[in-house]
Design a protein around this motif. Structure first.
Motif, PDB file in Angstrom:
ATOM      1  N   ILE A   1      31.588  30.788  58.500  1.00 35.79           N
ATOM      2  CA  ILE A   1      32.406  31.308  59.593  1.00 35.79           C
ATOM      3  C   ILE A   1      33.755  30.616  59.494  1.00 35.79           C
ATOM      4  O   ILE A   1      33.833  29.404  59.290  1.00 35.79           O
TER       5      ILE A   1
ATOM      6  N   SER B   1      39.189  26.544  66.330  1.00 31.28           N
ATOM      7  CA  SER B   1      38.405  26.280  67.529  1.00 31.28           C
ATOM      8  C   SER B   1      39.152  26.858  68.731  1.00 31.28           C
ATOM      9  O   SER B   1      40.124  26.284  69.206  1.00 31.28           O
TER      10      SER B   1
ATOM     11  N   TYR C   1      32.651  30.333  69.198  1.00 34.12           N
ATOM     12  CA  TYR C   1      31.746  29.515  68.397  1.00 34.12           C
ATOM     13  C   TYR C   1      30.413  29.279  69.104  1.00 34.12           C
ATOM     14  O   TYR C   1      29.391  29.077  68.440  1.00 34.12           O
TER      15      TYR C   1
ATOM     16  N   PHE D   1      24.990  26.511  57.802  1.00 34.17           N
ATOM     17  CA  PHE D   1      26.133  27.144  58.439  1.00 34.17           C
ATOM     18  C   PHE D   1      27.410  26.358  58.132  1.00 34.17           C
ATOM     19  O   PHE D   1      27.563  25.213  58.546  1.00 34.17           O
TER      20      PHE D   1
ATOM     21  N   MET E   1      31.200  25.894  58.593  1.00 31.93           N
ATOM     22  CA  MET E   1      32.182  26.219  59.623  1.00 31.93           C
ATOM     23  C   MET E   1      33.552  25.684  59.213  1.00 31.93           C
ATOM     24  O   MET E   1      33.713  24.494  58.955  1.00 31.93           O
TER      25      MET E   1
ATOM     26  N   VAL F   1      37.832  22.481  63.651  1.00 36.08           N
ATOM     27  CA  VAL F   1      36.384  22.692  63.481  1.00 36.08           C
ATOM     28  C   VAL F   1      35.896  21.631  62.501  1.00 36.08           C
ATOM     29  O   VAL F   1      35.659  21.881  61.327  1.00 36.08           O
TER      30      VAL F   1
ATOM     31  N   CYS G   1      24.684  22.339  60.237  1.00 38.17           N
ATOM     32  CA  CYS G   1      26.042  22.799  60.487  1.00 38.17           C
ATOM     33  C   CYS G   1      27.007  21.882  59.733  1.00 38.17           C
ATOM     34  O   CYS G   1      26.999  20.666  59.939  1.00 38.17           O
TER      35      CYS G   1
ATOM     36  N   MET H   1      30.791  21.198  59.246  1.00 42.39           N
ATOM     37  CA  MET H   1      32.124  21.474  59.783  1.00 42.39           C
ATOM     38  C   MET H   1      33.178  20.918  58.830  1.00 42.39           C
ATOM     39  O   MET H   1      33.360  19.710  58.731  1.00 42.39           O
TER      40      MET H   1
END
Length: 391
Positions: free
Chosen positions: A212, A216, A222, A241, A243, A248, A268, A270
């Motif tokens: 994605i 932010s 989100y 995931f 990000m 982010v 996740c 980031m």
């Protein structure tokens, strides 16, 4: 043809990227560009100069401009002697529009027979409400009231944008839709990218990488994405995931805390803002857009150009962009978003590659930057012919 562009700033965003790509695309045709930034924000300035544009900064302060600043802007337009003044977004449309009218007056006073077309650019779907920003709302209102007189034409980046602005009061006879174009030479499939990202994240090869990309911001929703991710992990445990976007990153404690609350710790990743999206995007198995609002999202078109199938929310013209190459779900519905991501994640790698190939073909044929520039230039030429100018 010489085009003066007036834009609120030169940060990194969809409109700014489109402007750069149009300048790059038009180089071989001999077209010349002057880019005037109303603010001092200059992240994209060197890239525009490298593409051949002359870049200037007006350095306006926030709020209503000093009238002398608008006179200076008008003089810059006069000095450039353009065929077209193309403005970008509400600040550029109104301030640039007023300066263009002053420039026309200056040409007449000087006895110079210089005719140019004034074209506004709208690059958001929803008209800003006072809650979003009173000054921005006021600019949009002025735009609606003067759209039948000030610009020769108004370009919207999406049909959804056209519809909302016409409903708000913009003159439909002067408006047309030209979808954003994407650089299909820069954003290309890369068979080695996925393995490289898996290695960088220290993940096993069986992992499914769901990307994605977006800053932010509440508009990117989100929370919707994270809630869908938590539901998806219950069904497909190999999903990770990735990000990407401004703020982010690990320093965003709100996002990190929300991911932890949803049981997503460790899955996740980031990565923050990246300037190598053309290298990163081909690594994704799936690109997700979870936004509440968009016009024609740049990241989706770029992912499709990289051969990545997309799961997106039905905002702006995103569904029209994706077509039958991905899955489209309602915004603000993490259950349906999770279901669609699960449907895509449980396809075989070969099935996703076939969808990705179709996605790239769709971008190349209908949404490439060359198609976009051709539409801009044809519109400019039509407006100039109507003024008795041939180019």
């Amino acid at each position: 043809m010489k085009i003066v562009h007036i834009i609120s700033g030169l940060g990194v965003g969809g409109a700014e990227t489109l402007l750069l790509n149009l300048v790059l695309e038009s180089r071989t045709g001999g077209d010349r560009h002057v880019v005037i930034s109303l603010s001092s924000l200059d992240v994209m300035a060197e890239r525009l100069r490298a593409a051949g544009a002359d870049v200037k900064f007006l350095c306006m302060r926030p709020g209503a401009p000093n009238p002398l600043i608008l006179v200076k802007l008008a003089r810059w337009i006069v000095d450039a002697r353009p065929d077209v003044v193309q403005t970008w977004m509400y600040h550029g449309d109104i301030f640039g529009g007023v300066a263009a009218l002053l420039a026309r007056l200056m040409f007449r006073v000087r006895g110079t027979r210089q005719k140019f077309a004034l074209v506004w650019g709208i690059h958001r779907t929803e008209v800003p409400t006072p809650k979003v920003g009173r000054f921005l709302h006021s600019l949009a209102r002025i735009g609606a009231l003067t759209s039948n007189q000030m610009p020769d034409s108004v370009i919207c980046c999406a049909n959804a944008s056209y519809e909302t602005h016409v409903a708000y009061g913009y003159d439909p006879t002067r408006m047309r839709v030209i979808h954003n174009g994407f650089d299909v030479r820069k954003f290309v499939p890369d068979a080695a990218a996925r393995a490289a990202l898996l290695d960088a994240l220290d993940l096993p090869s069986r992992s499914i990488l769901i990307g994605i990309v977006g800053r932010s911001n509440p508009a990117k929703d989100y929370d919707n994405f994270l809630r869908a991710a938590a539901l998806l992990r219950q069904r497909v445990s190999d999903c990770h995931f990735v990000m990407v976007g401004k703020d982010v990153d690990a320093g965003n404690t709100t996002l990190a805390r929300r991911a932890s609350e949803l049981g997503l710790t460790g899955v996740c990743h980031m990565l923050g803002a990246r300037h190598d999206l053309h290298r990163l995007m081909p690594a994704f198995d799936i690109l997700c857009l979870s936004s509440r609002t968009e016009g024609l999202p740049t990241v989706v078109g770029e992912a499709m150009a990289c051969g990545v199938p997309c799961v997106v929310t039905d905002v702006g013209d995103t569904g029209q962009l994706v077509g039958d190459t991905g899955l489209v779900v309602p915004p603000r519905d993490p259950v349906k978003l999770a279901h669609a991501l699960g449907e895509m994640a449980t396809l075989s790698l070969e099935q996703r590659k076939k969808l990705g190939a179709r996605a790239r073909q769709r971008i190349v044929e209908s949404f490439s930057i060359s198609v976009c520039w051709q539409k801009y230039r044809e519109m400019y030429a039509t407006l100039l012919r109507a003024k008795g100018v041939t180019r």
